[in-house]
Design an enzyme around this catalytic site. Sequence first.
Site, PDB file in Angstrom:
ATOM      1  N   GLU A 103       4.895  24.000  19.335  1.00  0.00           N
ATOM      2  CA  GLU A 103       4.795  22.555  19.384  1.00  0.00           C
ATOM      3  C   GLU A 103       6.161  21.981  19.015  1.00  0.00           C
ATOM      4  OE1 GLU A 103       1.647  21.093  16.929  1.00  0.00           O
ATOM      5  OE2 GLU A 103       0.080  21.724  18.323  1.00  0.00           O
TER       6      GLU A 103
ATOM      7  N   ASP B 199       2.440  12.226   9.699  1.00  0.00           N
ATOM      8  CA  ASP B 199       3.265  13.286   9.121  1.00  0.00           C
ATOM      9  C   ASP B 199       3.643  12.986   7.681  1.00  0.00           C
ATOM     10  OD1 ASP B 199       3.655  15.088  11.448  1.00  0.00           O
ATOM     11  OD2 ASP B 199       4.470  13.254  12.332  1.00  0.00           O
TER      12      ASP B 199
ATOM     13  N   TYR C  82      -6.679  20.398  18.589  1.00  0.00           N
ATOM     14  CA  TYR C  82      -6.007  20.526  17.306  1.00  0.00           C
ATOM     15  C   TYR C  82      -6.929  19.962  16.235  1.00  0.00           C
ATOM     16  CZ  TYR C  82      -1.940  20.181  14.095  1.00  0.00           C
ATOM     17  OH  TYR C  82      -1.060  20.300  13.039  1.00  0.00           O
TER      18      TYR C  82
END
Length: 281
Positions: free
Chosen positions: A49, A60, A175
């Site tokens: 990725e 994040d 995911y």
Amino acid sequence: MSRIASTFERLAAQGRKALIPYVTAGDPAPETTVPLLHALVAAGADMIELGVPFSDPMADGPVIQRANERALARGVSLRQVLQWAKEFRAGDPDTPLVLMGYANPIERYGVEAFVDACSDAGVDGVLVVDYPPEESADFAARLRAAGIDPIFLLAPTSTAARMEQVDRLAGGYVYYVSLKGVTGAAHLDVAQVARRVQEVRRHVRLPLAVGFGIRDAAGAAAVAGCADAVIIGSRIIELMEQSSGGEQAQSAASDFLREVRAAVDRASASAGNPAFEEVSR
């Protein structure tokens, strides 16, 4: 069959789990991005990725946020990331490459132009964190028409209806975010992840890749016991950040990934899978 699907099929036949490292394009330095991708493959990555730098990466944690800031400070753009993807593909025709990022750079680039550029670069999958499935049917259809897998996130809070919606749209893999919070968070409860993954499998037919919160080889091996793939990013970036840069950063990432690869494979071997044991010989 896409590169992603064929990779999962091959690994399943071998009784192995996929290892997917995440790195931010342009970090630790623009000129090291493509060599770093090749080094990760050599260290045991089954797919990669590649993060597209963005000024507000809301999913994040601080480690990847800093990587985004460093890349943006060096002028890294989506156009450059696509060029690096193309260079990587020229040197590696087999390893799946997934672009992961946020909507704003894609919208500015132009969705149709972005999909065309991904196809030209040999990108295999695209995950846009802030494209919810409710608003992504057209985007997913464009990607599929170009032979690119649209990848979506599921979280511990995802409902059965959301899981089924993702199942209808997604390609390649789904995911699964292992915890509530941002990337790199600690205190991963593997037993809880395993229970939730079992629930997700009732609604999702694609392979499940688990990420967020996996920081070492032991954690990766434990997660591999319930998932089809392990995604690890913050710890890799952190190790490169702590190095002196250049070749030392690449070595830090590669050495760590080899440890993770070995641990995940040992877990497969200890499960007594005859296909894995045959491949290992």
